[in-house]
Design a protein around this motif. Sequence first.
Motif, short mmCIF file in Angstrom:
data_model
loop_
_atom_site.label_atom_id
_atom_site.label_comp_id
_atom_site.label_asym_id
_atom_site.label_seq_id
_atom_site.Cartn_x
_atom_site.Cartn_y
_atom_site.Cartn_z
N ALA A 192 1.32 -1.56 -0.26
CA ALA A 192 0.11 0.24 -0.15
C ALA A 192 0.81 1.31 0.09
N ASP A 193 1.90 1.50 1.09
CA ASP A 193 3.25 1.99 0.74
C ASP A 193 3.64 3.16 -0.45
N MET A 194 2.84 2.11 -1.59
CA MET A 194 4.20 2.16 -3.07
C MET A 194 2.61 2.74 -4.05
N GLN A 195 1.73 2.83 -3.56
CA GLN A 195 0.50 3.51 -4.25
C GLN A 195 0.57 5.39 -4.13
N GLY A 196 0.71 5.41 -5.11
CA GLY A 196 1.10 6.90 -5.74
C GLY A 196 2.07 7.02 -5.40
N LEU A 197 2.98 6.59 -5.16
CA LEU A 197 4.29 7.19 -5.40
C LEU A 197 4.90 7.72 -6.45
N LYS A 198 6.30 8.84 -6.39
CA LYS A 198 6.44 8.71 -7.42
C LYS A 198 8.01 8.78 -7.64
N MET A 199 8.30 8.02 -8.39
CA MET A 199 9.27 7.20 -8.95
C MET A 199 10.27 8.26 -9.75
N ARG A 200 11.09 8.14 -10.38
CA ARG A 200 12.18 7.72 -10.96
C ARG A 200 12.46 6.32 -11.46
N ILE A 201 12.19 5.73 -12.28
CA ILE A 201 12.47 4.78 -12.78
C ILE A 201 12.62 4.26 -14.42
N PRO A 202 13.09 4.29 -15.13
CA PRO A 202 13.73 3.64 -16.74
C PRO A 202 12.68 2.65 -17.24
N GLY A 203 12.60 2.02 -17.80
CA GLY A 203 12.92 0.87 -18.52
C GLY A 203 11.81 0.15 -18.66
N LEU A 204 11.86 -1.03 -18.57
CA LEU A 204 11.15 -2.50 -18.16
C LEU A 204 10.94 -2.32 -16.25
N GLY A 205 11.53 -2.21 -15.29
CA GLY A 205 11.70 -1.33 -14.54
C GLY A 205 10.27 -1.08 -13.79
N GLY A 206 10.47 0.31 -14.43
CA GLY A 206 9.18 1.27 -14.34
C GLY A 206 7.78 1.12 -14.93
N GLU A 207 8.05 -0.42 -16.16
CA GLU A 207 6.97 -0.89 -15.99
C GLU A 207 6.19 -1.50 -14.94
#
Length: 376
Positions: free
Chosen positions: A190-205
């Motif tokens: 739940a802590d991940m919800q709505g988090l803005k994170m700089r992350i590219p590539g498949l990891g971002g998806e």
Amino acid sequence: MDRRKFLLTSTAVGATVLSLDGCNDSNRVAIDYSKHPKHTDKKAVYINKGKKTTIKLATSWPAHFPIMGEGVEAFAARLDAISGGSLKVKLYPKNVLVPALAVFDATSSGQIDAFHSGPYYWKGKNSAFSLFSGIPFGFDAEEINSWMIYGEGLQLWRELYARYNLYPLLGGNTNIQMGGWFRKEIKSLADMQGLKMRIPGLGGEVMAKLGVNPVLLPAGEIYTSLERGVIDATEWVGPALDIKMGFYKVAPYYYSGWHEPGSILELTFNKAFWDKLSDEQKQMIDVCSSEMNANMTYRFHYENIHTLKTLKEKGVKLRKFPDEVTQAGKKALGEVVAQLSAKNKEFERVYESIAKHLELSKEFADISLKYFLDIR
Ligand code: CA
């Protein structure tokens, strides 16, 4: 030229050129290259004397960028030395001749002869290209090199790049990357919800499927965005490079990662340029890029382990993602792969090759490396 003799004689001339150092940074780890093996009992061999070729090579990194940029500089110096000065590299750091992410097109069109970058930057051209960097929960550096060199990796990569008039060589590996810097501790999915994170590539998806809002930012804007709370988290690479970005000052929670377990870097040539090189020149470039590929991996490891100590002294809080986050990540990866495979048959084909190799590799790792690391 006897290849073995060539390899044995090459180390002496290049022994000192690796100590290129364009970056006076107090966080840097000193390496004593004089301790590296030398083959001084062999006489120097000069090849291709008189015939000079210059390779115009642009990178996606700033001048003297630690480890990656320096690795390319060492490659250039080594190639010069090993070829007796007949193969020169004219190096263009990012934005000097070509913008950082235009190097693919510039090489494809023949504006320049080669580039150093990472294959996942070109996923907009073909989603399968991101797979040549690696995948979340996938290969570590050793595994991806074994798939590339002895499995189908390089063959598939060269086939797909040939359509863009490009010929890729392995150009390094970041080694295992960290999960990133978080301003607040992650205690649940739940802590991940709505988090803005700089992350590219498949990891971002993958992160997007966990409710994270993945954003892309130029390197120069990440720190300020994190400091001001415009973003809540960022991944970068690992201790050695992350410390230089200063993220620990504004986001104290540093997570172990699974999104980039061993990302490949590429040294890619314009194919017409490559085809015109003599066999001897190709061999020399191949030897030097193999060295760059290996040494960059080892240097990341060396600097990471020393920098971790410094980060701990600075009070960084080391964390692992809760199990439910990791499990949700694995499930999300399956969905991302299924969607991209349905859209692109080439993605599917490359992924299938990876999956086959990875399955065998995991089975062996479980009874060998994993066992050993757990009891060491
Ligand atoms: Ca990264």
